[in-house]
Scaffold this active site. Sequence first.
Site, short mmCIF file in Angstrom:
data_model
loop_
_atom_site.label_atom_id
_atom_site.label_comp_id
_atom_site.label_asym_id
_atom_site.label_seq_id
_atom_site.Cartn_x
_atom_site.Cartn_y
_atom_site.Cartn_z
N GLU A 1 -9.91 9.01 -0.96
CA GLU A 1 -10.18 10.44 -1.10
C GLU A 1 -11.62 10.69 -1.51
O GLU A 1 -12.08 10.20 -2.54
CB GLU A 1 -9.20 11.05 -2.11
CG GLU A 1 -7.81 11.20 -1.51
CD GLU A 1 -6.76 11.68 -2.50
OE1 GLU A 1 -5.71 12.13 -2.04
OE2 GLU A 1 -7.00 11.58 -3.71
N THR B 1 0.84 -1.19 0.00
CA THR B 1 0.00 0.00 0.00
C THR B 1 0.87 1.24 0.00
O THR B 1 2.08 1.17 -0.11
CB THR B 1 -0.88 0.04 1.25
OG1 THR B 1 -1.69 1.21 1.17
CG2 THR B 1 -0.02 0.14 2.50
#
Lengths: 407, 407
Positions: free
Chosen positions: A280, A194
């Site tokens: 986001e 990640t």
Amino acid sequence: MGNYEVVPEGGITLPRGFKAGGLHCGLKKTERHDLGVILCDVPAASAGVYTTNLFQAAPLLVTREALGEGGVLRAVIVNSGNANACTGEQGEADARTMQAKLAEALGVPADQVAVASTGVIGELLKMDRVVSGIEKLPGRLRDDAQGSEDFCQAILTTDLVKKTSCVKLTVDGQEVTISGASKGSGMIHPNMATMLGFVTTDAKIGAPLLQELLREVTDVTFNMITVDGDTSTNDMLVAMASGLAENEELTRSHPSFAAFADGLRHVCEDLAKAIARDGEGATKLIETRVVGASSDDAARAIAKTVIGSSLVKSAAFGADANWGRIIAAVGRAGVEVNVGTVDIRLGDISVLEQSRPVAFDEAVALEYLKGDTVMIHVDLNMGSGQAIAWGCDLTYDYVRINAAYRT
Amino acid sequence: MGNYEVVPEGGITLPRGFKAGGLHCGLKKTERHDLGVILCDVPAASAGVYTTNLFQAAPLLVTREALGEGGVLRAVIVNSGNANACTGEQGEADARTMQAKLAEALGVPADQVAVASTGVIGELLKMDRVVSGIEKLPGRLRDDAQGSEDFCQAILTTDLVKKTSCVKLTVDGQEVTISGASKGSGMIHPNMATMLGFVTTDAKIGAPLLQELLREVTDVTFNMITVDGDTSTNDMLVAMASGLAENEELTRSHPSFAAFADGLRHVCEDLAKAIARDGEGATKLIETRVVGASSDDAARAIAKTVIGSSLVKSAAFGADANWGRIIAAVGRAGVEVNVGTVDIRLGDISVLEQSRPVAFDEAVALEYLKGDTVMIHVDLNMGSGQAIAWGCDLTYDYVRINAAYRT
């Protein structure tokens, strides 16, 4: 599961031997922490996985080198607010300076210090701020929950929430703890690891096996999430094992190996899902479960294509039960599909059976899709291949955040 | 170029032998046209390319069959408002009914009628409305600009503007015209053809060569655009050549073959770019030119990855010269890249040279990026491979449109 116990508030300092800390050194414009550290009291058997992006940021080169020599780490230094990527020779020199300065401040060998960065690409680090921050870090190290909290805050960028996970299990009569912290919100489509993830454990396990295990677990956790399909230059996951639990060293034949692997997977899956949910602009987590595929690889390809579809993501934001977009994504995943045998469910609501539309109650579907977690089940009815992937919805806020991130 | 002349207002009825028309039959909720037809006075040598999505809509099966028997078409029937995809046996029967009813109404052989549909997936066509519309279509056929206009309006869905292109050239002393019309705004990531595209020409050319040429041209035009990375179930591009220009039949050795191929490419490129510019919610066209790659295929992969990046698209919307996202996309395209030799320009503004940031005037960059066309130039400085791809920015309106498309 069952072989381990979830520790809801456990941080990365809970495993024996670990301290952590964080502070604001001036890379972020606001007064939020932007420099974090993890220290292990003893040399920790360690492992790492990295982005597959060809443009790897300078800190990855330095961390790779450190881990390459025997898989031992004493400490990790992380900054947020600047990715130190595409910064050329100066960027590499800066990453090495971070490593050396932290080693000096903590009195540990420099080649046992990993470096990680996250933030804007293509700008040089303000090294005066970083170095003076590093000098203050030893005084901020704590072995309690506050140390973990300070570290977690220091690695965030556009993230809204910190991401941690912790489990406990018993190995050879000893309590073993596995904890993790991660960050990531945009440019999330990991292909090895990640954005940034850190796992600490006090289990005794050799570095080579920890490396193998970390890669296996990453493949079914961090590598199965996507926020926007963009694989970052800075993705990195580092695991450190202090061995202070004093269990017999874990091997694949150890009776508790499966429990440890399950626990590690739980921690990594929690962190990965937390990144997807905090994508986001996201308002919800989307989980896609594919079963009945010709192979696990085929199932993975389909799950990731569905979760990555801008149209599926937009429909989830709008709570629109638009299964046509799901089957269109299934059909372009690039793997074998029997076009006449596909079932699709949204939660418990069946919308497609044997590739035929099923009448369903739109009001019930709307209510379900308005929730904060949407489950998309796809059964190809072909074989036994299966996979799970996680993502989030595509919202106005994703566009707002990314239309003006740099400026 | 230079071997052909652009005809700014030319429609699909301009080539000799073609009539077109459109009307509102009731598939769209508003009074906009939703049923269109093209008729060729003579059997037209014809060719088609189709989506690679495994779930191909019913009309594609019918059109494939029609074109499979010798490559001859007399007519095309198109509806918008409903994709007739994932509709099972009834959907296929409906597509065949559309073919048969149009053939009957126009007095042409049914196996020389192509069928195309676009709109929502998974709902059955309201066939009573379609059939009564088809019966009125012969009366709406015109060989003038109005006929072309009516057809173009009839194929639109979320498109804001109609998309046409036309060129003329001289072959064997005869004037040859090539015209095209297309639609497409969302679920645009063609992999064989665009959503729907129709090309008419009066050139004399055999169906097999037209098929080869159409595929070649599609690869560098329609297959190089993306709006959202989602490949539709309904993509279809059909070309019809009436032969009424009475040139010598075009072959690859014909002196005007290159000019004809260039002209066809011009028309398809115009239509493809118009689709990208009119992408759902888009405020601008983004063109990515990649040169210096190790091969054309590598350049294509990079150009499409850059143009498909949600982060690059969001930055374009925000007029943010965030080249870090461009290089991150280059690095994850899955092809060979020399990480030390990349140049990037935004229009004429150099932002990266030999993979190192170049100081540039932010105000000038902002002004450029605010324009309605943004050119991204990437030079890998490795070889002679090159490609161009087109896309659009990612905006609030894309999310708004797709959060509530079906409902």
